[in-house]
Design a protein around this motif. Sequence first.
Motif, mmCIF file in Angstrom:
data_model
loop_
_atom_site.group_PDB
_atom_site.id
_atom_site.type_symbol
_atom_site.label_atom_id
_atom_site.label_comp_id
_atom_site.label_asym_id
_atom_site.label_seq_id
_atom_site.Cartn_x
_atom_site.Cartn_y
_atom_site.Cartn_z
ATOM 1 N N PHE A 49 0.860 -1.180 0.000
ATOM 2 C CA PHE A 49 0.000 0.000 0.000
ATOM 3 C C PHE A 49 0.900 1.235 0.000
ATOM 4 C CE2 PHE A 49 -2.350 -3.428 2.060
ATOM 5 C CZ PHE A 49 -3.538 -3.409 1.343
ATOM 6 N N SER A 50 0.956 1.910 -1.133
ATOM 7 C CA SER A 50 1.915 2.994 -1.286
ATOM 8 C C SER A 50 1.246 4.357 -1.252
ATOM 9 C CB SER A 50 2.678 2.827 -2.606
ATOM 10 O OG SER A 50 1.791 2.867 -3.701
ATOM 11 N N ASN A 51 2.053 5.337 -0.883
ATOM 12 C CA ASN A 51 1.623 6.733 -0.910
ATOM 13 C C ASN A 51 2.864 7.609 -0.805
ATOM 14 O OD1 ASN A 51 -0.457 8.802 -0.934
ATOM 15 N ND2 ASN A 51 0.112 9.196 1.198
ATOM 16 N N ALA A 52 2.956 8.608 -1.674
ATOM 17 C CA ALA A 52 4.071 9.557 -1.672
ATOM 18 C C ALA A 52 5.431 8.860 -1.713
ATOM 19 C CB ALA A 52 3.980 10.463 -0.449
ATOM 20 N N GLY A 53 5.525 7.809 -2.534
ATOM 21 C CA GLY A 53 6.800 7.143 -2.733
ATOM 22 C C GLY A 53 7.177 6.115 -1.697
ATOM 23 N N TYR A 56 3.871 0.149 2.156
ATOM 24 C CA TYR A 56 3.755 -0.583 3.418
ATOM 25 C C TYR A 56 2.927 -1.856 3.197
ATOM 26 C CZ TYR A 56 5.126 4.059 4.962
ATOM 27 O OH TYR A 56 5.783 5.250 5.096
ATOM 28 N N LYS A 57 3.314 -2.928 3.903
ATOM 29 C CA LYS A 57 2.586 -4.193 3.788
ATOM 30 C C LYS A 57 1.430 -4.270 4.778
ATOM 31 C CE LYS A 57 5.740 -5.137 0.815
ATOM 32 N NZ LYS A 57 6.700 -6.232 0.907
ATOM 33 N N PHE A 58 1.532 -3.534 5.856
ATOM 34 C CA PHE A 58 0.502 -3.475 6.895
ATOM 35 C C PHE A 58 0.171 -4.833 7.500
ATOM 36 C CE2 PHE A 58 -0.883 0.692 4.853
ATOM 37 C CZ PHE A 58 -0.353 1.458 5.887
ATOM 38 N N PHE A 59 1.201 -5.615 7.745
ATOM 39 C CA PHE A 59 1.007 -6.770 8.613
ATOM 40 C C PHE A 59 2.297 -7.019 9.378
ATOM 41 C CE2 PHE A 59 2.883 -9.348 5.157
ATOM 42 C CZ PHE A 59 3.592 -10.309 5.850
ATOM 43 N N GLN A 177 3.062 8.462 10.887
ATOM 44 C CA GLN A 177 2.256 9.432 10.147
ATOM 45 C C GLN A 177 2.164 9.053 8.669
ATOM 46 O OE1 GLN A 177 3.885 13.459 9.535
ATOM 47 N NE2 GLN A 177 1.904 14.262 10.210
ATOM 48 N N ASN A 178 3.272 8.624 8.077
ATOM 49 C CA ASN A 178 3.259 8.202 6.678
ATOM 50 C C ASN A 178 2.392 6.976 6.473
ATOM 51 O OD1 ASN A 178 4.981 10.269 5.826
ATOM 52 N ND2 ASN A 178 6.830 9.057 6.231
ATOM 53 N N LYS A 179 2.420 6.064 7.427
ATOM 54 C CA LYS A 179 1.557 4.881 7.341
ATOM 55 C C LYS A 179 0.087 5.286 7.390
ATOM 56 C CE LYS A 179 4.763 1.543 9.380
ATOM 57 N NZ LYS A 179 5.137 0.837 10.618
ATOM 58 N N GLN A 237 -6.155 8.341 17.681
ATOM 59 C CA GLN A 237 -6.531 6.945 17.882
ATOM 60 C C GLN A 237 -6.271 6.080 16.656
ATOM 61 O OE1 GLN A 237 -8.179 9.533 19.205
ATOM 62 N NE2 GLN A 237 -9.604 8.921 20.843
ATOM 63 N N LEU A 238 -6.481 6.633 15.471
ATOM 64 C CA LEU A 238 -6.282 5.803 14.277
ATOM 65 C C LEU A 238 -4.805 5.459 14.078
ATOM 66 C CD1 LEU A 238 -5.116 7.412 11.486
ATOM 67 C CD2 LEU A 238 -7.301 8.547 11.729
ATOM 68 N N TRP A 239 -3.894 6.307 14.556
ATOM 69 C CA TRP A 239 -2.469 5.969 14.498
ATOM 70 C C TRP A 239 -2.175 4.771 15.386
ATOM 71 C CZ3 TRP A 239 1.505 10.511 14.192
ATOM 72 C CH2 TRP A 239 1.114 11.405 13.180
ATOM 73 N N HIS A 240 -2.786 4.748 16.553
ATOM 74 C CA HIS A 240 -2.615 3.610 17.460
ATOM 75 C C HIS A 240 -3.096 2.322 16.783
ATOM 76 C CE1 HIS A 240 -1.434 5.699 21.164
ATOM 77 N NE2 HIS A 240 -2.294 6.644 20.840
ATOM 78 N N LYS A 241 -4.245 2.402 16.142
ATOM 79 C CA LYS A 241 -4.813 1.217 15.481
ATOM 80 C C LYS A 241 -3.890 0.715 14.380
ATOM 81 C CE LYS A 241 -8.982 -0.472 13.149
ATOM 82 N NZ LYS A 241 -10.349 -0.119 12.673
#
Length: 266
Positions: A49-53, A56-59, A177-179, A237-241
């Motif tokens: 899952f990419s954004n601004a170069g 992230y795999k997010f697992f 923050q980037n994530k 809170q969403l950063w924590h998640k």
Amino acid sequence: MRFRLSLVVTEPSHVILPINYQYPLSAWIYKTINYGNHEFANFLHQQGFSNAGKAYKFFTFSHLMIPRKGMMIAGDRIILKTKQLSLEVGFLAPEVMQHFISGLFSNQTFRLGDKKSLVIFRVEQVEAIPMPTFKPVMEYKCLSPVIISTKTAESRYAQYLAPDRPEYESLFVNNLQNKARAAIHHGLIEPGKQNDIQPTFKLIGEAHSKKITIKADTPNESQIRGFLYHFQLQAPQLWHKIGYLGGFGEKNSLGMGCVGGNELKI
């Protein structure tokens, strides 16, 4: 989506693991997802899952949770003295994939090891872990090392930082923050109300260094270094998640940056 895998050793004659088991364990997770959905597994492995170069795999996943006195270290090997282990795995995945992914691991049998030794495991149970109620300030315990690195013009190699370094906090926060931006961009999480929260990272107690060898005993062998510690995080809170499900810091798909367990305070 966070779940706990209860693992059972199936062959009593195979009880020796390499101490650097993270890469083959990550490969098994990819293989399991690929078995059920080749396109999603290939997307994670090749693109993410990419954004601004940044992608992230997010697992992420924890270290193997072995009962007290259930193992012995001998050089670069772990000798198991128990048949029962567990592993926590977290995914920040599209909603349509969540139940599908957890179901893929049920009753799986897999080999974990290298050319020197291996253990054959069976997934005896897959248990969903209830999501905590995230608040702006949370405390966490690392279940696997958190990796934060930086590069300088003087060196071609990454410099792995300890959490007491002055630049650590800003790099830790910027990574998260980037994530968050990537997760929102891909619709993995609702933006929600951000409020005016100043993100801060605070180390609690001492940090312990952990060096991990990736692709050991191959031409592509490399080493990374992370740190195990307790920490306090103030953030939306969403950063924590995102950190809880997808991992804090870098190289999460290799099992780095997994937090939680009984030490999670709400």
